[in-house]
Design an enzyme around this catalytic site. Structure first.
Site, PDB file in Angstrom:
ATOM      1  N   GLY A  34       0.695  -0.963   0.193  1.00 31.22           N
ATOM      2  CA  GLY A  34      -0.015   0.171  -0.611  1.00 31.22           C
ATOM      3  C   GLY A  34       1.351   1.225  -0.414  1.00 31.22           C
ATOM      4  N   LEU A  35       0.258   2.338  -0.005  1.00 29.22           N
ATOM      5  CA  LEU A  35       1.578   3.785   0.010  1.00 29.22           C
ATOM      6  C   LEU A  35       1.341   4.349   1.150  1.00 29.22           C
ATOM      7  CD1 LEU A  35      -1.946   5.879  -1.410  1.00 29.22           C
ATOM      8  CD2 LEU A  35       0.431   5.208  -2.553  1.00 29.22           C
ATOM      9  N   SER A  36       2.714   5.068   0.868  1.00 22.45           N
ATOM     10  CA  SER A  36       3.244   5.194   2.519  1.00 22.45           C
ATOM     11  C   SER A  36       2.099   5.943   3.294  1.00 22.45           C
ATOM     12  CB  SER A  36       4.367   6.174   2.041  1.00 22.45           C
ATOM     13  OG  SER A  36       5.395   6.860   3.381  1.00 22.45           O
ATOM     14  N   GLY A  37       2.365   5.707   4.089  1.00 20.12           N
ATOM     15  CA  GLY A  37       1.042   6.011   5.459  1.00 20.12           C
ATOM     16  C   GLY A  37      -0.225   5.750   5.328  1.00 20.12           C
ATOM     17  N   SER A  38      -0.587   5.025   4.169  1.00 16.15           N
ATOM     18  CA  SER A  38      -1.379   3.377   4.795  1.00 16.15           C
ATOM     19  C   SER A  38      -1.976   2.887   5.596  1.00 16.15           C
ATOM     20  CB  SER A  38      -1.521   2.699   3.026  1.00 16.15           C
ATOM     21  OG  SER A  38      -0.486   1.649   3.456  1.00 16.15           O
ATOM     22  N   GLY A  39      -0.678   2.949   6.397  1.00 15.61           N
ATOM     23  CA  GLY A  39      -0.909   1.911   7.392  1.00 15.61           C
ATOM     24  C   GLY A  39      -0.319   0.518   8.216  1.00 15.61           C
ATOM     25  N   LYS A  40       0.619   0.448   6.740  1.00 17.41           N
ATOM     26  CA  LYS A  40       0.927  -1.560   6.533  1.00 17.41           C
ATOM     27  C   LYS A  40       1.919  -1.436   7.568  1.00 17.41           C
ATOM     28  CE  LYS A  40       3.327  -0.383   2.679  1.00 17.41           C
ATOM     29  NZ  LYS A  40       3.435   1.423   2.981  1.00 17.41           N
ATOM     30  N   SER A  41       2.833  -1.101   8.357  1.00 20.52           N
ATOM     31  CA  SER A  41       3.375  -1.836   9.400  1.00 20.52           C
ATOM     32  C   SER A  41       3.122  -1.796  10.806  1.00 20.52           C
ATOM     33  CB  SER A  41       4.615  -0.432   9.101  1.00 20.52           C
ATOM     34  OG  SER A  41       5.638  -0.618   8.383  1.00 20.52           O
ATOM     35  N   SER A 108       6.080  -1.410  -2.613  1.00 24.38           N
ATOM     36  CA  SER A 108       6.370  -2.973  -3.701  1.00 24.38           C
ATOM     37  C   SER A 108       4.923  -2.240  -4.594  1.00 24.38           C
ATOM     38  CB  SER A 108       5.665  -4.010  -2.748  1.00 24.38           C
ATOM     39  OG  SER A 108       4.613  -4.336  -2.055  1.00 24.38           O
TER      40      SER A 108
END
EC number: 2.7.1.25
Length: 199
Positions: A34-41, A108
């Site tokens: 997902g985009l940076s800031g989407s909450g992946k981590s 990614s």
């Protein structure tokens, strides 16, 4: 980059099946994109904790953390991004072979690269989780201040601004972090894994 020569693959004395039996659970990749800031981590680490609480051995590979070590020699050109994901895929494959669940949190951005990782492992060992969040919301969050720098031209080739993000064509799971809490997203992932007998 030239490939190594004069090397021979050595099979392990312990099989993946045996490692899984010892651990008492399946092994697979949960690939959060997902985009940076989407909450992946955030979501990946919360899922990891939920799995850990169930005695499921797991490890999170996080985009920034990997660039401190394994991939510290890579930049953010398209070529380097592809190599970044290739290396992560190979490392994730080792975790699966070790009988563990590996959760990866990487932008990614390219479908081709995610597909190549999928092809590294067997069927039912790669679960693509699209952490969906509108660009406008990610920019509002901007936890690292990266969007602001990208808009000012201080960061080049930033995904979502001047470099593309290709949404997953057919992800196993979509979690929408602008609509649901972290806890709800975790519940969604765990429910998916339970329904399909991964855990």
């Amino acid at each position: 980059m030239a490939g190594a020569t004069n090397i021979t693959w050595h099979d392990s004395a312990i099989t993946k099946k045996e490692r899984r039996e010892q651990n008492g659970h399946q092994s697979f990749i949960l690939w959060f994109t997902g985009l940076s800031g989407s909450g992946k981590s955030t979501v990946a680490n919360a899922v990891a904790k939920a799995l850990f609480d169930r005695q499921i051995r797991n490890y999170v590979l996080d985009g920034d953390n990997i660039r401190f070590g394994l991939n510290k020699n890579l930049g953010f050109s398209e070529e380097d991004r592809k190599e970044n994901i290739r290396r992560i895929g190979e490392v994730a494959k080792l975790f699966v072979d070790a009988g563990q669940v590996v959760l990866t949190a990487f932008i990614s951005p390219f479908q081709e690269d995610r597909n190549q990782v999928r092809q590294l492992v067997e069927d039912n060992e790669f679960i693509e989780v699209y952490v969906k969040c509108p660009l406008e919301e990610c920019e509002k969050r901007d936890p690292k201040g990266l969007y602001q720098k990208a808009r000012k031209g201080e960061i080049r080739q930033f995904t979502g601004i001047d470099s593309p993000y290709e949404e997953p064509a057919a992800p196993e799971l979509v979690v929408e972090t602008n609509l649901h809490s972290v806890e709800e997203c975790v519940d969604q992932v765990i429910a998916y894994l339970e329904e399909r007998k991964f855990i």
